[in-house]
Design a protein around this motif. Sequence first.
Motif, PDB file in Angstrom:
ATOM      1  N   ASP A  45       0.838  -1.195   0.000  1.00  0.00           N
ATOM      2  CA  ASP A  45       0.000   0.000   0.000  1.00  0.00           C
ATOM      3  C   ASP A  45       0.878   1.251   0.000  1.00  0.00           C
ATOM      4  OD1 ASP A  45      -1.817   2.026   0.383  1.00  0.00           O
ATOM      5  OD2 ASP A  45      -2.883   1.051   2.033  1.00  0.00           O
ATOM      6  N   THR A  66       0.070   4.228   0.132  1.00  0.00           N
ATOM      7  CA  THR A  66      -0.432   5.317   0.966  1.00  0.00           C
ATOM      8  C   THR A  66       0.030   5.168   2.416  1.00  0.00           C
ATOM      9  OG1 THR A  66      -2.511   4.208   1.556  1.00  0.00           O
ATOM     10  CG2 THR A  66      -2.473   5.481  -0.500  1.00  0.00           C
ATOM     11  N   LYS A  67       0.690   4.036   2.719  1.00  0.00           N
ATOM     12  CA  LYS A  67       1.205   3.789   4.062  1.00  0.00           C
ATOM     13  C   LYS A  67       2.732   3.717   4.014  1.00  0.00           C
ATOM     14  CE  LYS A  67      -2.943   1.238   5.475  1.00  0.00           C
ATOM     15  NZ  LYS A  67      -3.486  -0.054   5.949  1.00  0.00           N
ATOM     16  N   ASN A  71       4.723   0.193  12.580  1.00  0.00           N
ATOM     17  CA  ASN A  71       3.534  -0.066  11.754  1.00  0.00           C
ATOM     18  C   ASN A  71       3.788   0.293  10.294  1.00  0.00           C
ATOM     19  OD1 ASN A  71       0.885  -0.980  11.389  1.00  0.00           O
ATOM     20  ND2 ASN A  71       0.042   1.085  11.574  1.00  0.00           N
ATOM     21  N   ALA A  72       4.967  -0.082   9.813  1.00  0.00           N
ATOM     22  CA  ALA A  72       5.342   0.196   8.431  1.00  0.00           C
ATOM     23  C   ALA A  72       5.497  -1.112   7.661  1.00  0.00           C
ATOM     24  CB  ALA A  72       6.642   0.989   8.378  1.00  0.00           C
ATOM     25  N   GLN A  73       5.362  -1.014   6.349  1.00  0.00           N
ATOM     26  CA  GLN A  73       5.582  -2.165   5.479  1.00  0.00           C
ATOM     27  C   GLN A  73       7.072  -2.275   5.165  1.00  0.00           C
ATOM     28  OE1 GLN A  73       1.954  -1.916   2.460  1.00  0.00           O
ATOM     29  NE2 GLN A  73       2.714   0.088   3.049  1.00  0.00           N
ATOM     30  N   ASN A  90       9.648   5.294   1.973  1.00  0.00           N
ATOM     31  CA  ASN A  90       9.780   6.447   2.871  1.00  0.00           C
ATOM     32  C   ASN A  90      11.185   6.514   3.463  1.00  0.00           C
ATOM     33  OD1 ASN A  90       6.776   5.402   3.040  1.00  0.00           O
ATOM     34  ND2 ASN A  90       6.744   7.599   3.426  1.00  0.00           N
TER      35      ASN A  90
END
Length: 221
Positions: free
Chosen positions: A53, A55-56, A89-91, A134
């Motif tokens: 995702d 957006t995350k 809480n990240a991918q 990110n």
Amino acid sequence: QIRDDGKPKTAIEFHHQYVRPLGVEQVHRKTEIILTEDEKREARNYLSWQDVDCTKPIVGLHPGASWPAKMWQWENFADLADLVRAKLNAQVAITQGPADSGLVEKISNRSVGNLFTVPLMQLRQLAAIISQFNVYVSNDAGPMHIGPAVGTKTVGIFGPGEDQIWFPYDPADGHVALRRNVPCHPCHLDFCDRPGETFMECMKLLDVKDVLAEVEKRLGV
């Protein structure tokens, strides 16, 4: 004939001194890979097809390197992946080189959750994927330099190499080189030759929680 002046300098400054006599002055010091909007859109679509995702938050990891002495322990990358997911809480996505399939498999097997492994890609495709991260955590290897060039905040992990030369990236842009001082640095060795408990000491001294803290700062969580 133009010669190096022998003064300490980054790799960028080293190469620039050879074109300065031609009247070529530095406009800025940033490296850059200019991606098209189509390339970035294709990267987002590809990640979406792989259930990532965009957006995350996405944290990229690159556990490989051309020299074994430059490689942070693979167990650390696996543990970092688990902590990034659980605490931030990240991918997590793993990039790889042509010789890294076994390494990536070991990391995936040790990791508690599922990791998305980026397959081998052409350079610009890989750059487009990294541009969607990110934060990018990489050993001192070629892909590490792609991160800053596409504007992704990059954490470079250094051992035998000289970060002051090979990581000429601005902390103001979110980049940081991590290295622990040891008496043998810089050794420039492909394979660590220190005995017993001191083997790969420069890498062993870099704790997973230290790297996690730098990722957390860059995610702003």
